[in-house]
Design a protein around this motif. Sequence first.
Motif, short mmCIF file in Angstrom:
data_model
loop_
_atom_site.label_atom_id
_atom_site.label_comp_id
_atom_site.label_asym_id
_atom_site.label_seq_id
_atom_site.Cartn_x
_atom_site.Cartn_y
_atom_site.Cartn_z
N LEU A 134 0.81 -1.22 0.00
CA LEU A 134 0.00 0.00 0.00
C LEU A 134 0.84 1.26 0.00
O LEU A 134 0.33 2.36 0.24
N GLY A 135 2.14 1.11 -0.24
CA GLY A 135 3.01 2.27 -0.39
C GLY A 135 3.12 3.14 0.84
O GLY A 135 3.37 4.33 0.74
N ALA A 136 2.93 2.54 2.04
CA ALA A 136 2.99 3.28 3.31
C ALA A 136 2.05 4.49 3.28
O ALA A 136 2.39 5.57 3.79
N ASP A 137 0.88 4.31 2.72
CA ASP A 137 -0.12 5.38 2.63
C ASP A 137 -0.48 5.88 4.03
O ASP A 137 -1.05 5.15 4.83
N PRO A 138 -0.19 7.16 4.35
CA PRO A 138 -0.47 7.66 5.70
C PRO A 138 -1.97 7.84 5.96
O PRO A 138 -2.38 8.03 7.11
N HIS A 139 -2.77 7.78 4.92
CA HIS A 139 -4.22 7.96 5.06
C HIS A 139 -4.96 6.64 4.90
O HIS A 139 -6.16 6.63 4.57
N VAL A 140 -4.28 5.53 5.15
CA VAL A 140 -4.90 4.21 4.91
C VAL A 140 -6.02 3.91 5.90
O VAL A 140 -6.97 3.19 5.58
N VAL A 141 -5.91 4.45 7.14
CA VAL A 141 -6.96 4.21 8.14
C VAL A 141 -8.26 4.87 7.67
O VAL A 141 -8.29 6.04 7.31
N GLY A 142 -9.32 4.07 7.66
CA GLY A 142 -10.61 4.54 7.16
C GLY A 142 -10.86 4.16 5.71
O GLY A 142 -11.96 4.36 5.19
N ARG A 143 -9.85 3.59 5.08
CA ARG A 143 -9.98 3.19 3.68
C ARG A 143 -10.70 1.83 3.59
O ARG A 143 -10.50 0.97 4.44
N LEU A 155 -12.01 -7.85 0.65
CA LEU A 155 -11.43 -9.15 0.96
C LEU A 155 -12.39 -10.22 0.48
O LEU A 155 -13.54 -10.28 0.94
N ASP A 156 -11.90 -11.06 -0.42
CA ASP A 156 -12.75 -12.08 -1.04
C ASP A 156 -14.03 -11.46 -1.59
O ASP A 156 -15.13 -12.02 -1.48
N GLY A 157 -13.89 -10.26 -2.15
CA GLY A 157 -15.02 -9.60 -2.80
C GLY A 157 -15.91 -8.82 -1.88
O GLY A 157 -16.83 -8.12 -2.34
N GLN A 158 -15.70 -8.89 -0.56
CA GLN A 158 -16.55 -8.19 0.41
C GLN A 158 -15.83 -6.95 0.96
O GLN A 158 -14.61 -6.99 1.16
N PRO A 159 -16.55 -5.84 1.22
CA PRO A 159 -15.90 -4.65 1.76
C PRO A 159 -15.36 -4.89 3.16
O PRO A 159 -15.97 -5.59 3.97
N ALA A 160 -14.20 -4.32 3.45
CA ALA A 160 -13.56 -4.43 4.76
C ALA A 160 -12.90 -3.09 5.07
O ALA A 160 -12.23 -2.50 4.20
N LEU A 161 -13.07 -2.62 6.30
CA LEU A 161 -12.61 -1.29 6.69
C LEU A 161 -11.26 -1.39 7.41
O LEU A 161 -11.13 -2.09 8.41
N VAL A 162 -10.26 -0.66 6.92
CA VAL A 162 -8.95 -0.62 7.57
C VAL A 162 -9.04 0.28 8.79
O VAL A 162 -9.42 1.46 8.68
N VAL A 163 -8.70 -0.26 9.97
CA VAL A 163 -8.78 0.54 11.20
C VAL A 163 -7.41 0.82 11.79
O VAL A 163 -7.29 1.67 12.68
#
Length: 243
Positions: A149-158, A162-170
């Motif tokens: 993910l390229g060390a994205d500093p804004h990844v939280v909340g993205r 996963l296996d086609g289902q939405p999943a929230l990065v916390v």
Amino acid sequence: MDLRHGFVLLRRDAGVSTLIILVLALGIGGNGAIFTLLKAAFLDPLPYRDAGRLVTIMESNGWIPSTAEFVEIRARSRSFDQLAFAERRDMQLSGSGEPVRVFAARVMASFFPLLGVSASLGRTLLEEENEPGRTPAVVLTDAFWRSKLGADPHVVGRTLRLDGQPALVVGVLAPGFHFDYPTLRIPEPVDVYVSYPLEHSYPMYSSGSGRGIPVRVLARLREGVTPVQAEAELTSIANALTH
């Protein structure tokens, strides 16, 4: 004179000498690698908080508990401060470019406090995120966050898929944390940790074998409780479930 004579012999048969040196180097390197692995597996303490009180729970024949048995052990046991489990699986992650295979562990929220692990970005899981029907919450390892993910500093909340289902990065875990133990049948480093939708109760078979997915159960002994005492309590719980 002995050293001089040995040097002359080495120069005279350079091919044989090179082969001998290579064999010795391979032997020394192989022994060094084996010792390093054995030291990490059996001699070094686990790299977690208060590791001397950490235990795994499994049957004497090597079988591991099911989700149903985990729920019953958690409800009935008084020997442990905390219990958690990890259920490993391959998953496909999309939403960050080309879909990639990730090695995931679906875990309880108590997994991270039990090991004394915190997030360097965002947070770890909340208890309510293990409730069925919720969007899965995801905690990334530092290595995965940087490499995929390229060390994205804004990844939280993205939101990823996963296996086609939405999943929230916390959150993103602190650098250096890893969880890969062949003894727990965790054969490779975990990339992402996903909240497990755990029911509050599961039906049990009449034999006492729980209905549900086998999981790797971890626990922390209460202060003053010995492994022998905990084992006796678990045996009593197992007998009660059998009947």
